[in-house]
Design an enzyme around this catalytic site. Structure first.
Site, PDB file in Angstrom:
ATOM      1  N   LYS A  17       0.860  -1.187   0.000  1.00 49.90           N
ATOM      2  CA  LYS A  17       0.000   0.000   0.000  1.00 49.90           C
ATOM      3  C   LYS A  17       0.895   1.236   0.000  1.00 49.90           C
ATOM      4  O   LYS A  17       1.915   1.270   0.717  1.00 49.90           O
ATOM      5  CB  LYS A  17      -0.891  -0.038   1.246  1.00 49.90           C
ATOM      6  CG  LYS A  17      -1.964   1.047   1.295  1.00 49.90           C
ATOM      7  CD  LYS A  17      -2.847   0.848   2.533  1.00 49.90           C
ATOM      8  CE  LYS A  17      -3.995   1.830   2.602  1.00 49.90           C
ATOM      9  NZ  LYS A  17      -4.860   1.606   3.791  1.00 49.90           N
ATOM     10  N   SER A  59      -9.709   1.479   2.595  1.00 47.30           N
ATOM     11  CA  SER A  59      -8.883   2.311   1.760  1.00 47.30           C
ATOM     12  C   SER A  59      -7.799   1.554   0.988  1.00 47.30           C
ATOM     13  O   SER A  59      -7.245   2.097   0.031  1.00 47.30           O
ATOM     14  CB  SER A  59      -8.218   3.386   2.619  1.00 47.30           C
ATOM     15  OG  SER A  59      -7.341   2.802   3.575  1.00 47.30           O
ATOM     16  N   SER A  76      -9.812  -0.955   6.773  1.00 45.29           N
ATOM     17  CA  SER A  76      -9.227  -0.784   5.434  1.00 45.29           C
ATOM     18  C   SER A  76      -8.491  -1.976   4.864  1.00 45.29           C
ATOM     19  O   SER A  76      -8.120  -1.954   3.690  1.00 45.29           O
ATOM     20  CB  SER A  76      -8.292   0.418   5.421  1.00 45.29           C
ATOM     21  OG  SER A  76      -9.049   1.586   5.300  1.00 45.29           O
TER      22      SER A  76
HETATM   23  N1  GLN Z   1     -13.081   3.720   6.051  1.00 45.68           N
HETATM   24  C1  GLN Z   1     -12.555   4.119   7.315  1.00 45.68           C
HETATM   25  C2  GLN Z   1     -12.166   5.577   7.256  1.00 45.68           C
HETATM   26  O1  GLN Z   1     -12.399   6.162   6.265  1.00 45.68           O
HETATM   27  C3  GLN Z   1     -11.386   3.252   7.700  1.00 45.68           C
HETATM   28  C4  GLN Z   1     -10.154   3.609   6.967  1.00 45.68           C
HETATM   29  C5  GLN Z   1      -8.968   2.761   7.359  1.00 45.68           C
HETATM   30  O2  GLN Z   1      -9.101   1.714   7.990  1.00 45.68           O
HETATM   31  N2  GLN Z   1      -7.805   3.276   7.017  1.00 45.68           N
HETATM   32  O3  GLN Z   1     -11.634   6.130   8.162  1.00 45.68           O
END
Ligand code: GLN
Length: 489
Positions: A79, A154, A178
């Protein structure tokens, strides 16, 4: 086109035995990326040249009778919020444009030491804020199961790259879901380890009390192998636990006999029928394997989301203060420093990141701190206590990973709250600091993959993997990647 890359443990075994060259594995991975990434956009950048040098070195070691490591010749994608010296780290944000970190993250060093080939950096929602990879400054990633749909987020680029068979494994970060949410939406395995099990040295911070790095893989066994390579104490991360990596590979054949499994019934009502019924079927698979399965009521967990959207933005507003036009990437010049800072941040951050910074500074501000931030911390404790109550009776919990299968591009972009709800079932784990993983288990609406989530108490990785292996073995065929690219169904 059939995805050419096999599983990680299989590749490593064959490379170590001298039956398969690391160079040829890499060629296949790079060819698959070349063939499909124009359409899917999983990658922000590639590190092909460096990977090729490593592959040559690994093949030379095998030829000389040396062991290049547990992940010898396995292509891995990272990532793009994990720091690498060999390629820029953008967090899919304009504000980091042109910045290449001066050091490698600990997970990067550990993967390299295990013989893995680091092939490239994958797309994400900017600074890992989002659930669809639509908040990326480099454009969205497409879901290989249906290119009109999101891969989740994400870590959408990592999930889609594994699902499309470009790489057998990838790393992501999970602050509120994410890793698990995109894993579920792309039909691959995704693991969020216990807070502190994997070093975050070199992970660009989003919400430091929640962030964890973890693997994506095609199988539970491959995920265990990657976790074993990256986990374990690191003196460069003060939150890293002083423990060796959990040995999860050795429990994969232990079965579920006697395992106490709680089904989080409160979540089922908020999940679509296909996601809820997958959990019931997975519970039956575990029961048939000898587990003691019961429903458990944990209504407190549903308050996790509200607490998270106060705590995570609060921490993010502090962590993102460092992007000031001086230390990293982008600068928009101005006659004085303050204006330069403001213009740089206005130009460099996308809309969602700005929303989080504003939310975060608001909930931390004098007069609102107690009502919002402190209250959210109390709710966080309530969530942790609810889990503690459940784990007095159960070894692992079973829940849906997501409320629905992969959704269409644009379906939730106009309504941030709708997007936030995509992580309703994953967030409580992060608040508690526990491990959880998503295992592909069914095909749901429109033939799209459905993941089942296995949760465990802190450091319960071995029980979690034990249950996950049984769930995986009981899943019908065709529910997981790799898949050839398909268009709208
Ligand atoms: N979707 C969640 C957010 O937008 C989690 C994101 C993540 O785990 N990095 O914060």
């Amino acid at each position: 086109m059939t995805p050419p890359v096999g599983g990680a443990t299989e590749i490593a075994a064959r490379v170590r035995a001298g039956e398969l060259s690391a160079a040829s594995v890499l060629d296949e991975a790079l060819a698959a990326i070349e063939a499909r990434d124009r359409e899917l956009h999983c990658f922000n950048s590639l590190m092909g040249e460096r990977a090729r040098e490593r592959a040559t070195e690994i093949d030379r070691m095998v030829g000389a009778g040396q062991d290049p490591g547990s992940l010898a010749g396995v292509p891995v994608a990272l990532k793009d919020n994990i720091c690498t010296r060999a390629a820029p780290t953008t967090c899919s944000s304009r504000i980091l444009e042109g910045w290449t970190p001066p050091y490698d993250a600990t997970v990067v060093r550990r993967l390299a030491a295990a013989g893995a080939l680091l092939v490239g950096k994958t797309n994400l929602d900017e600074f890992a804020m989002g659930s669809s990879t639509e908040n990326s400054a480099t454009g969205p990633t497409r879901n290989p199961w249906d290119t009109s749909r999101v891969p989740g987020g994400s870590s959408g680029g990592s999930a889609a790259a594994v699902a499309a068979g470009m790489v057998p494994v990838a790393l992501g970060s999970d602050t509120g879901g994410s890793i698990r949410q995109p894993a579920a939406l792309c039909g691959v395995v995704g693991v969020k380890p216990t807070y502190g099990v994997v070093s975050r040295y070199g992970l660009v911070a989003f919400a430091s009390s929640l962030d964890q790095i973890g693997p994506f893989a095609l199988t539970v066994a491959d995920a265990a192998a990657v976790l074993e390579a990256i986990a374990g104490h690191d003196e460069m991360d003060s939150t890293s636990l002083e423990r060796a990596a959990p040995r999860c590979s050795e429990v994969l054949d232990d079965g579920a006999d006697g395992l106490r499994v709680g089904v989080v019934s409160d979540f089922l009502a908020d999940a679509s029928p296909d996601c809820a019924s997958a959990v019931r079927s997975a519970a039956e698979v575990l029961a048939a394997a000898g587990a003691k399965v019961d429903d458990v009521a944990l209504p407190e967990l549903l308050h996790g989301l509200s607490a998270y959207y106060l705590i995570a933005p609060a921490e993010a507003s502090s962590n993102l203060a460092r992007y000031d036009g001086v230390r990293y990437g982008l600068r928009v010049d101005a006659p004085d420093v303050e204006t330069m800072n403001a213009r740089t941040r206005a130009a460099g951050f996308g809309a969602e990141v700005k929303r989080r910074v504003m939310l975060g500074t608001y909930v931390l501000s004098a007069g609102y701190y107690d009502a919002y931030y402190a209250q959210a911390q109390r709710v966080r404790t309530i969530v942790a206590r609810a889990f503690a109550r459940a784990y007095g009776h159960f070894d692992v919990l079973l829940a849906p990973t997501t409320p629905s299968v992969a959704f269409a591009f644009g379906a939730k972009t106009d309504d941030p709250l709708e997007m936030y709800l995509a992580d309703l079932f994953t967030i409580p784990t992060n608040l508690a600091g526990h491990p959880a993983m998503s295992v592909p288990f069914a095909l749901g609406e429109a033939g799209l993959p459905v993941g089942v989530q296995v949760l465990a108490p802190a450091l319960g990785e071995r029980e979690m993997f034990r249950a996950a292996a049984v769930v995986e073995a009981g899943a019908p065929p065709g529910v997981r990647g790799p898949v050839g690219t398909r268009s709208a169904r």
